[in-house]
Design an enzyme around this catalytic site. Structure first.
Site, short mmCIF file in Angstrom:
data_model
loop_
_atom_site.label_atom_id
_atom_site.label_comp_id
_atom_site.label_asym_id
_atom_site.label_seq_id
_atom_site.Cartn_x
_atom_site.Cartn_y
_atom_site.Cartn_z
N LYS A 332 -1.26 3.76 -4.80
CA LYS A 332 -0.85 3.77 -6.30
C LYS A 332 0.46 2.88 -6.37
CE LYS A 332 -3.23 7.67 -8.58
NZ LYS A 332 -2.90 8.93 -9.32
N ARG A 372 -7.00 13.19 -2.90
CA ARG A 372 -7.92 12.19 -3.40
C ARG A 372 -7.53 10.77 -2.73
NH1 ARG A 372 -8.61 8.92 -7.99
NH2 ARG A 372 -10.72 8.70 -8.70
#
Length: 395
Positions: A332, A372
Site C-alpha cells: 500500500k 491479506r
C-alpha cells in the site's frame, strides 16, 4: 538476581507463578488475573461519578474522570472487583466490561463453513489477493483471463495460502465504481474454475454489492469481504445473514472515488473506527446474523498515512470485539511514503515486499489472525519464524 517481567495474558502469568515461583496450581489459577495490567476507558455512560470512584476504591484501582469520560488503571483482578461493586448500580455496564475483558483475552478462533474448518491463532492465516480487474493499484490487468487467474490461484495454494480473495472491482483511491453485472462477468468464471480446481481452499469474494455476494455464495464462495461494512449496499447484511457465511466487517470513511479530494479528519482514528465497527456489528446482529464476523480496521480505506501507522501501533485495541482480526497492508501507498521519507527511495507497489512484511509483522504481534497479501510464498516463510516466536510456550 533481580529481573523485571511483563505479562500479556493470564496464562503466561499462571505458568510463571506455578513453575518459577512455585505457587500451588490452584492458587496460581485463582490469582492469574493479578499480573495482567489493563487500562479501561469508556464515555457517554449514565454513571454517577461518586459510584464510579467508590467502586474503584473497593477494587484498589486508579480512577480518572472528566465530565462524561472515565478511565480505570489496574489489574484484571482489580477490574473484576470494580465490576462486582458496579453491578449493584449499573449491572449492564459491569457485564459489558467483563465481556470486554473476556473478548480481549481470546487468542484462538475457528472459521467453519461449507464443510471446511480454518483454525486461527497458532498459525497466522494468509489471504492471497487475486484481482481480476484492469485497474487495481498493484496487479491490475495481470489476471483478466480466466486461465491466468486460475493458474495464479493454484500457485498461491501450492505456496501455502489458506484463503484466496477474488476481487472484480478496484477500490484504489480515485477508482470508479462498476455495475454488478460487470463485476460478476469478471469474478464468476474465475470463482467457478478455482472452486473446481481447489475444493479445499477457502474462497473469499471482495465485494460490497449484495447481488454479487449472493450469486458468488451460490457458486461456492466461503467468505464475503465487504470494504464498506454494509454501508454501500443496505441489502448486504440480509444476504450474509441468509447464508450465515463468515463476513469481513471493514471500517471505511468516505468512498474510493472521493478519497483524493476529500479532507480526512479523525480526532482518534482507533476509537472512532472501533465505535463505527460496534455500530455496524450491532446492526448486522439485529438482522439475524449468527455467523463469524472478521474485523478489519480498514488500512488505507479513508485514512491518511499517519492514521494507518496509528492503527497498526494500536491494533490490539480491536481485540475488544472477541473476533478474528484481518489486516491488509500489502504494497500500500503509505508503505511507499514511509520508505521514501526515511530512505529517500521511491518505490513502485511491487517493490514494497520488505516494507509490507515489516508492517505485517507488527500487526501479527499485536493480534492479527489473517493477513491479506500479494506475495504468498515470501509471507509464508516470514510467518513461519514469526509465529514460532510469537506462540512459543503459549499453546
Amino acid at each position: 538476581m533481580l529481573v523485571l517481567k511483563e505479562f500479556g495474558d493470564k496464562d503466561n502469568f499462571y505458568r510463571f507463578l506455578k513453575d518459577k515461583v512455585g505457587v500451588f496450581f490452584k492458587e496460581a489459577e485463582q490469582r492469574s488475573h493479578e499480573g495482567i495490567h489493563r487500562v479501561l476507558y469508556f464515555e457517554n455512560r449514565q454513571i454517577n461519578p461518586q459510584v464510579f470512584f467508590e467502586c474503584a476504591r473497593q477494587g484498589c484501582l486508579h480512577a480518572y474522570q472528566n465530565e462524561n469520560r472515565f478511565a480505570l488503571s489496574g489489574t484484571e483482578a482489580q477490574i473484576k472487583e470494580f465490576c462486582r461493586c458496579l453491578s449493584q448500580f449499573h449491572k449492564d455496564l459491569a457485564l459489558e466490561i467483563l465481556q470486554a475483558l473476556m473478548n480481549y483475552r481470546k487468542k484462538s478462533f475457528k472459521l467453519q463453513f461449507n464443510y471446511k474448518i480454518l483454525p486461527l491463532g497458532i498459525k497466522t492465516a494468509i489471504m492471497g489477493i487475486l484481482n481480476v480487474t484492469p485497474d487495481s493499484f498493484s496487479d491490475g490487468g495481470l489476471y483478466l483471463e480466466t486461465s491466468s487467474a486460475v493458474k495464479r490461484a493454484v500457485q498461491m495454494a501450492e505456496e501455502g495460502v489458506e484463503i484466496i480473495d477474488i476481487g472484480g472491482e478496484s477500490t484504489r483511491p480515485g477508482s470508479q465504481r462498476v455495475s454488478a453485472e460487470e463485476e460478476l462477468k469478471r469474478v464468476l468464471p474465475v470463482l467457478k474454475e478455482v472452486r473446481k480446481e481447489l475444493p479445499k481452499v477457502w474462497i473469499s469474494v471482495d465485494t460490497y454489492k449484495a447481488e454479487v455476494a449472493k450469486v458468488c455464495l451460490e457458486e461456492g464462495a466461503d467468505i464475503i469481504n465487504d470494504i464498506s461494512g454494509g454501508t454501500f449496499d443496505p441489502k448486504m447484511f440480509e444476504v450474509v445473514s441468509q447464508y450465515q457465511c463468515p463476513y469481513v466487517l471493514n471500517h471505511i470513511k468516505g468512498r474510493p472515488e472521493d478519497w483524493k479530494s476529500m479532507t480526512i479528519v479523525y480526532e482518534d482514528v482507533v476509537h472512532e473506527s472501533i465505535g463505527w465497527l460496534w455500530e455496524r456489528f450491532g446492526k448486522l446482529k439485529a438482522v439475524g446474523y449468527k455467523g463469524q464476523v472478521i474485523i478489519d480496521p480498514g488500512i488505507g480505506f479513508g485514512k491518511l498515512p499517519e492514521q494507518n501507522v496509528e492503527i497498526l501501533k494500536r491494533l490490539n485495541e480491536y481485540k475488544v470485539f472477541g473476533a478474528p482480526i484481518l489486516v491488509g497492508v500489502s504494497r500500500k501507498s503509505f508503505i511507499g511514503l514511509v520508505l521514501e521519507g526515511l530512505l529517500r527511495k521511491k518505490t513502485e507497489p511491487k517493490e514494497r515486499l520488505y516494507g509490507s512484511l515489516g508492517a505485517l509483522a507488527y500487526a501479527v504481534v499485536k493480534g492479527a489472525h489473517i493477513v491479506r497479501v500479494h506475495d504468498v510464498k515470501e509471507t509464508r516463510e516470514f510467518l513461519a519464524l514469526l509465529d514460532t516466536v510469537r506462540t512459543y510456550g503459549d499453546f
